[in-house]
Design an enzyme around this catalytic site. Sequence first.
Site, mmCIF file in Angstrom:
data_model
loop_
_atom_site.group_PDB
_atom_site.id
_atom_site.type_symbol
_atom_site.label_atom_id
_atom_site.label_comp_id
_atom_site.label_asym_id
_atom_site.label_seq_id
_atom_site.Cartn_x
_atom_site.Cartn_y
_atom_site.Cartn_z
ATOM 1 N N ARG A 70 53.725 58.576 148.665
ATOM 2 C CA ARG A 70 54.523 58.469 147.427
ATOM 3 C C ARG A 70 55.295 59.761 147.148
ATOM 4 O O ARG A 70 56.411 59.743 146.643
ATOM 5 C CB ARG A 70 53.614 58.074 146.265
ATOM 6 C CG ARG A 70 53.200 56.602 146.367
ATOM 7 C CD ARG A 70 52.175 56.217 145.336
ATOM 8 N NE ARG A 70 52.587 56.513 143.990
ATOM 9 C CZ ARG A 70 51.755 56.524 142.940
ATOM 10 N NH1 ARG A 70 50.461 56.257 143.112
ATOM 11 N NH2 ARG A 70 52.201 56.781 141.745
ATOM 12 N N HIS A 119 50.098 60.563 132.104
ATOM 13 C CA HIS A 119 49.247 60.297 133.268
ATOM 14 C C HIS A 119 49.377 61.357 134.357
ATOM 15 O O HIS A 119 49.063 61.096 135.519
ATOM 16 C CB HIS A 119 49.540 58.893 133.832
ATOM 17 C CG HIS A 119 49.176 57.787 132.881
ATOM 18 N ND1 HIS A 119 49.666 56.509 132.967
ATOM 19 C CD2 HIS A 119 48.331 57.787 131.807
ATOM 20 C CE1 HIS A 119 49.164 55.763 131.994
ATOM 21 N NE2 HIS A 119 48.354 56.513 131.270
ATOM 22 N N SER A 192 54.737 47.464 131.511
ATOM 23 C CA SER A 192 54.082 46.161 131.292
ATOM 24 C C SER A 192 53.177 46.225 130.065
ATOM 25 O O SER A 192 52.730 45.198 129.574
ATOM 26 C CB SER A 192 53.279 45.760 132.536
ATOM 27 O OG SER A 192 52.331 46.766 132.832
ATOM 28 N N ASN A 216 63.213 45.812 128.990
ATOM 29 C CA ASN A 216 62.439 45.418 130.166
ATOM 30 C C ASN A 216 63.132 44.221 130.801
ATOM 31 O O ASN A 216 63.845 43.493 130.120
ATOM 32 C CB ASN A 216 61.000 45.031 129.748
ATOM 33 C CG ASN A 216 60.006 45.072 130.908
ATOM 34 O OD1 ASN A 216 60.260 44.517 131.974
ATOM 35 N ND2 ASN A 216 58.873 45.731 130.688
ATOM 36 N N GLU A 218 61.526 41.739 131.859
ATOM 37 C CA GLU A 218 60.803 40.602 131.270
ATOM 38 C C GLU A 218 59.932 41.083 130.125
ATOM 39 O O GLU A 218 59.594 42.269 130.066
ATOM 40 C CB GLU A 218 59.963 39.877 132.333
ATOM 41 C CG GLU A 218 58.913 40.761 132.973
ATOM 42 C CD GLU A 218 58.127 40.045 134.065
ATOM 43 O OE1 GLU A 218 58.750 39.343 134.879
ATOM 44 O OE2 GLU A 218 56.895 40.209 134.085
ATOM 45 N N ALA A 234 66.810 48.755 132.760
ATOM 46 C CA ALA A 234 66.957 49.980 131.955
ATOM 47 C C ALA A 234 68.220 50.751 132.329
ATOM 48 O O ALA A 234 68.878 51.325 131.461
ATOM 49 C CB ALA A 234 65.718 50.859 132.141
HETATM 50 C C1 BJW Z 1 61.754 47.063 134.578
HETATM 51 C C2 BJW Z 1 62.656 47.249 135.657
HETATM 52 C C3 BJW Z 1 63.946 47.734 135.335
HETATM 53 C C4 BJW Z 1 60.800 46.524 136.462
HETATM 54 N N1 BJW Z 1 64.247 48.003 134.048
HETATM 55 N N2 BJW Z 1 62.093 47.318 133.300
HETATM 56 C C5 BJW Z 1 41.526 49.748 125.298
HETATM 57 C C6 BJW Z 1 41.400 48.408 125.639
HETATM 58 C C7 BJW Z 1 41.059 48.031 126.942
HETATM 59 C C8 BJW Z 1 40.836 48.991 127.937
HETATM 60 C C9 BJW Z 1 40.970 50.313 127.609
HETATM 61 C C10 BJW Z 1 41.304 50.676 126.305
HETATM 62 N N3 BJW Z 1 41.391 52.039 126.270
HETATM 63 C C11 BJW Z 1 41.129 52.511 127.505
HETATM 64 C C12 BJW Z 1 40.870 51.488 128.347
HETATM 65 C C13 BJW Z 1 40.535 51.607 129.804
HETATM 66 C C14 BJW Z 1 41.728 51.825 130.694
HETATM 67 C C15 BJW Z 1 42.690 50.644 130.565
HETATM 68 O O1 BJW Z 1 43.735 50.723 129.962
HETATM 69 N N4 BJW Z 1 42.376 49.517 131.186
HETATM 70 C C16 BJW Z 1 43.264 48.343 131.148
HETATM 71 C C17 BJW Z 1 43.687 47.961 132.542
HETATM 72 C C18 BJW Z 1 42.619 47.242 130.387
HETATM 73 N N5 BJW Z 1 42.393 53.084 130.390
HETATM 74 C C19 BJW Z 1 41.976 54.248 130.880
HETATM 75 O O2 BJW Z 1 40.990 54.332 131.591
HETATM 76 C C20 BJW Z 1 42.768 55.486 130.512
HETATM 77 N N6 BJW Z 1 41.905 56.554 130.111
HETATM 78 C C21 BJW Z 1 41.272 56.535 128.924
HETATM 79 O O3 BJW Z 1 41.417 55.626 128.127
HETATM 80 O O4 BJW Z 1 40.476 57.660 128.702
HETATM 81 C C22 BJW Z 1 39.538 57.611 127.624
HETATM 82 C C23 BJW Z 1 38.270 57.039 128.187
HETATM 83 C C24 BJW Z 1 37.615 57.718 129.191
HETATM 84 C C25 BJW Z 1 36.436 57.198 129.692
HETATM 85 C C26 BJW Z 1 35.922 56.004 129.204
HETATM 86 C C27 BJW Z 1 36.609 55.335 128.181
HETATM 87 C C28 BJW Z 1 37.778 55.867 127.664
HETATM 88 C C29 BJW Z 1 43.489 56.061 131.722
HETATM 89 C C30 BJW Z 1 44.551 55.165 132.269
HETATM 90 C C31 BJW Z 1 45.154 55.786 133.535
HETATM 91 C C32 BJW Z 1 46.195 54.898 134.187
HETATM 92 N N7 BJW Z 1 46.538 55.463 135.458
HETATM 93 C C33 BJW Z 1 47.573 54.833 136.260
HETATM 94 C C34 BJW Z 1 47.611 55.542 137.661
HETATM 95 C C35 BJW Z 1 48.269 56.910 137.573
HETATM 96 C C36 BJW Z 1 48.305 57.606 138.884
HETATM 97 C C37 BJW Z 1 49.252 56.978 139.874
HETATM 98 O O5 BJW Z 1 50.454 56.902 139.636
HETATM 99 O O6 BJW Z 1 48.772 56.582 140.946
HETATM 100 O O7 BJW Z 1 48.856 54.955 135.602
HETATM 101 S S1 BJW Z 1 47.379 53.087 136.384
HETATM 102 C C38 BJW Z 1 49.100 52.706 136.403
HETATM 103 O O8 BJW Z 1 49.424 51.866 135.269
HETATM 104 C C39 BJW Z 1 49.815 54.045 136.181
HETATM 105 C C40 BJW Z 1 50.881 53.663 135.200
HETATM 106 O O9 BJW Z 1 51.325 54.801 134.495
HETATM 107 C C41 BJW Z 1 50.179 52.632 134.339
HETATM 108 C C42 BJW Z 1 51.114 51.724 133.567
HETATM 109 O O10 BJW Z 1 51.911 50.952 134.422
HETATM 110 P P1 BJW Z 1 53.424 50.678 134.045
HETATM 111 O O11 BJW Z 1 54.172 51.949 134.027
HETATM 112 O O12 BJW Z 1 53.500 49.844 132.836
HETATM 113 O O13 BJW Z 1 53.927 49.872 135.354
HETATM 114 P P2 BJW Z 1 53.826 48.313 135.704
HETATM 115 O O14 BJW Z 1 54.092 48.183 137.163
HETATM 116 O O15 BJW Z 1 52.608 47.710 135.182
HETATM 117 O O16 BJW Z 1 55.041 47.669 134.894
HETATM 118 C C43 BJW Z 1 56.400 47.910 135.234
HETATM 119 C C44 BJW Z 1 57.267 47.228 134.192
HETATM 120 O O17 BJW Z 1 58.618 47.554 134.446
HETATM 121 C C45 BJW Z 1 57.162 45.690 134.220
HETATM 122 O O18 BJW Z 1 56.969 45.228 132.888
HETATM 123 C C46 BJW Z 1 58.525 45.244 134.768
HETATM 124 O O19 BJW Z 1 58.947 43.999 134.212
HETATM 125 C C47 BJW Z 1 59.404 46.378 134.323
HETATM 126 N N8 BJW Z 1 60.612 46.619 135.125
HETATM 127 N N9 BJW Z 1 62.025 46.908 136.794
HETATM 128 C C48 BJW Z 1 63.313 47.782 133.054
HETATM 129 N N10 BJW Z 1 64.860 47.955 136.281
#
Ligand code: BJW
Length: 251
Positions: A70, A119, A192, A216, A218, A234
């Site tokens: 990456r 992140h 998302s 977005n 979608e 975007a």
């Molecule tokens: C377009 C387009 C174009 C396409 N124009 N649009 C509350 C409820 C439930 C669970 C939890 C909660 N609080 C915490 C949690 C747990 C967990 C969590 O969220 N789980 C869920 C899956 C349910 N969260 C965590 O663990 C977080 N830490 C935390 O809460 O710490 C406190 C804690 C500690 C210990 C115990 C308990 C609490 C940390 C989250 C870390 C996420 N990390 C990642 C990886 C980063 C490293 C890497 O890059 O490899 O971050 S996961 C991944 O998802 C990455 C992203 O930043 C993140 C979000 O994804 P994103 O950016 O939304 O991408 P996509 O692919 O999902 O979406 C793309 C979008 O673009 C789509 O909608 C398309 O339609 C759109 N699109 N082309 C406009 N041209």
Amino acid sequence: MSLFSPQLVFHLAKARRVAVLTGAGMSAESGVATFRDAGGLWEKLKPEELANFEAFMSNPEIVQMWYAHRREVLNDVVPNPAHIALAGFEDLFDEFTVITQNVDGLHRRAGSRNIIELHGNILRNYCVACRQPAVDHELDRPAPDGVYRCAKCSGLIRPDVVWFGEMLPEGAIERADSAARTAEVFLSVGTSAVVYPAASIPITARITGAYVAEINVEKSAIGDDLDEVILGPAGVVLPQLLEAVVTRRAQ
Ligand code: BJW
Ligand code: ZN
């Protein structure tokens, strides 16, 4: 016909404080893969299973290879019109905050200055044992066993990103929360909105009185709870929105 409402342009034209949450869709038009779309980084693997510390400790070489790949992709890409438009927005307001979930550094490369990286950043690495930052040349020469290790203590080198179950960088969520609470307009772009706490930030902004619009291709998981959903890439929507706001201000 305009992609966005006259209300959004009106609110942005008179706003003094604006904040934006960005996700992987922001960088899609630069050629950086998103996570959850078809053909995305996690099409075959569940994100919650791959992006966590245990997965790294059991398979460091695979995880390191994935991040090295990456980083290589990032060497060959440039900020797209969406990043550039956001950098242009920064000059229009007293306070303009880019809260990004992206680890690719493209907002900074586009010229944005007030950025909160929720992140982390994939270009920084550190040793899991002694916590010292890794210098680039440590990543240029893999150890004989195929795993990048710390030159000082031989600990495993990991990217400075936030995996599931890990805390966000110190102060990041507090700063993001404060920007959301004081914003008069809030934009959620290319996410998302399934990962928390990031996904709750636009909701906080809405509850505390901001006009909140999503951009977005979608509707996201939180789209129904916002004031406006703009369906479009975007890189097309943001430059048009910037132009509309600048024009309105000049009137
Ligand atoms: C377009 C387009 C174009 C396409 N124009 N649009 C509350 C409820 C439930 C669970 C939890 C909660 N609080 C915490 C949690 C747990 C967990 C969590 O969220 N789980 C869920 C899956 C349910 N969260 C965590 O663990 C977080 N830490 C935390 O809460 O710490 C406190 C804690 C500690 C210990 C115990 C308990 C609490 C940390 C989250 C870390 C996420 N990390 C990642 C990886 C980063 C490293 C890497 O890059 O490899 O971050 S996961 C991944 O998802 C990455 C992203 O930043 C993140 C979000 O994804 P994103 O950016 O939304 O991408 P996509 O692919 O999902 O979406 C793309 C979008 O673009 C789509 O909608 C398309 O339609 C759109 N699109 N082309 C406009 N041209
Ligand atoms: Zn070390």
